[in-house]
Design a protein around this motif. Sequence first.
Motif, short mmCIF file in Angstrom:
data_model
loop_
_atom_site.label_atom_id
_atom_site.label_comp_id
_atom_site.label_asym_id
_atom_site.label_seq_id
_atom_site.Cartn_x
_atom_site.Cartn_y
_atom_site.Cartn_z
N SER A 230 1.25 4.96 -2.85
CA SER A 230 1.17 6.09 -2.77
C SER A 230 2.42 6.46 -2.67
O SER A 230 2.48 8.15 -3.34
CB SER A 230 1.56 5.75 -1.35
N GLN B 121 1.02 -1.36 -0.08
CA GLN B 121 0.24 0.16 -0.49
C GLN B 121 1.03 1.43 -0.29
O GLN B 121 0.73 2.48 -0.84
CB GLN B 121 -0.99 -0.32 1.84
N SER B 122 1.89 1.02 0.99
CA SER B 122 2.74 2.31 1.14
C SER B 122 3.35 2.63 -0.67
O SER B 122 3.60 4.03 -0.68
CB SER B 122 4.08 2.17 2.03
N GLU C 41 2.59 14.22 2.11
CA GLU C 41 2.27 13.11 1.74
C GLU C 41 3.36 11.41 2.45
O GLU C 41 2.94 9.68 2.45
CB GLU C 41 2.50 12.51 0.21
N ASP D 227 10.95 3.89 -1.74
CA ASP D 227 9.70 2.60 -2.34
C ASP D 227 10.86 0.87 -2.67
O ASP D 227 10.17 0.35 -2.52
CB ASP D 227 10.03 3.13 -3.74
N ASP E 296 2.98 10.34 6.08
CA ASP E 296 1.88 9.95 6.02
C ASP E 296 2.45 8.01 6.35
O ASP E 296 1.68 7.50 6.79
CB ASP E 296 0.74 10.32 5.09
N ILE E 297 3.00 8.11 4.42
CA ILE E 297 3.62 6.98 4.50
C ILE E 297 4.67 6.35 5.90
O ILE E 297 4.45 5.36 5.87
CB ILE E 297 4.46 6.92 3.38
N THR F 39 2.31 4.96 8.75
CA THR F 39 1.44 4.00 8.36
C THR F 39 2.90 3.24 8.73
O THR F 39 2.63 1.99 9.23
CB THR F 39 0.99 3.87 6.88
N ASP G 18 2.03 7.46 -7.07
CA ASP G 18 1.18 8.65 -6.79
C ASP G 18 1.75 9.92 -6.51
O ASP G 18 2.05 10.73 -7.43
CB ASP G 18 0.26 8.19 -6.15
N ILE G 19 2.90 10.03 -5.24
CA ILE G 19 3.96 11.48 -5.11
C ILE G 19 4.77 11.63 -6.72
O ILE G 19 4.53 12.97 -6.69
CB ILE G 19 4.79 10.81 -4.35
#
Length: 344
Positions: free
Chosen positions: A189, A185-186, A262, A232, A265-266, A269, A192-193
């Motif tokens: 995200s 999930q991370s 953002e 990533d 936030d990752i 998580t 997307d960034i």
Amino acid sequence: MQNTDMIKKVKINNLGIIDNFSFDGFQNVNLIIGENGTGKSFLLKALYTAMKTVEDHKRGEDVRTTADILSDRLRWCFQTDKLGDIVKKGSETPFLFEMYWNDDKFSYGFTKDATIKVPNVINEIEPLKSNSIFIPAKEVLSLFGIILKSREIDKVFGFDDTYYDLVKALRIPPQRGKNYSVFAQSRASLKDIIDGKVEYDENSNKWYYKKGNQKFSIGATSEGVKKIAILDRLLANGYLTKSSVIFIDELESALHPTAISEFLDIIDTIAFEMGIQIFIASHSYFVIKKLYLNALKRKSSIPCISMSKENGIQYYDLLDGMPDNSIINESVRLYEEEINEVLG
């Protein structure tokens, strides 16, 4: 998920410009703030060298003693031929380091006369299978080959071990098949960034940024994209596990405020749902404010260590409010200046 395996307590005396540091309330996410030259990076590197020493001890075919591993780690991480050079200048008392991993102790110390070997090390921590990592302020992808050559071939100072360890970790290819769902999930995200993805070509030994059908040299890619791509890759290749510790120096470097938010936030998580412990060093108002809001949202403590040339080291919990620090004070001053100019 609250992490049960973590750095719980640290005590340091006479390291670099740090006189005395003692804290026993570390949590999943920890923030170290302060202006340049207050010792943030020294503190992070001291914690990192301790963690990597414990993780390297008795791993695979490594038969070195804890003292031998630590001595090499300190020398290459702090880039010094003489270990005594990292002792606080002018101090007549030794440099002392003490860390508790859960309830188990790791400690050592030496004087300004120490040369290449740490004389006394206490390691009560059982061998760990985790892999901790340090993400430095400067990106490494465009310097990949240079870092490897300077460390593995030339064996000279230039890029400290935080860079070398990171490059080695990034060489590991992504795993195929099952990975932690939180990581997956991370990663989505993160993609997307940066609006694309960064990949490593093993044939050319180069990194590229891909957006749709277009492929760009990593040198032509923004610093922020490269920094996010590093996390990533570490999430994709299985290097990080539940007992890993991530150290991030100047997280805000080359990131737009929206990307900072953002990205954090990752981080939130990964830390609270995966249980990985994270240490962030920063002098950004945006980082402090976002972590403060995250603490309120989760109703979870985020320790904040404020390092100041004027006021020394102070300790806060972001769950209780924003800390008193020159970074915050300057932001407030600019706001008040703006109000005065607008309202006359």
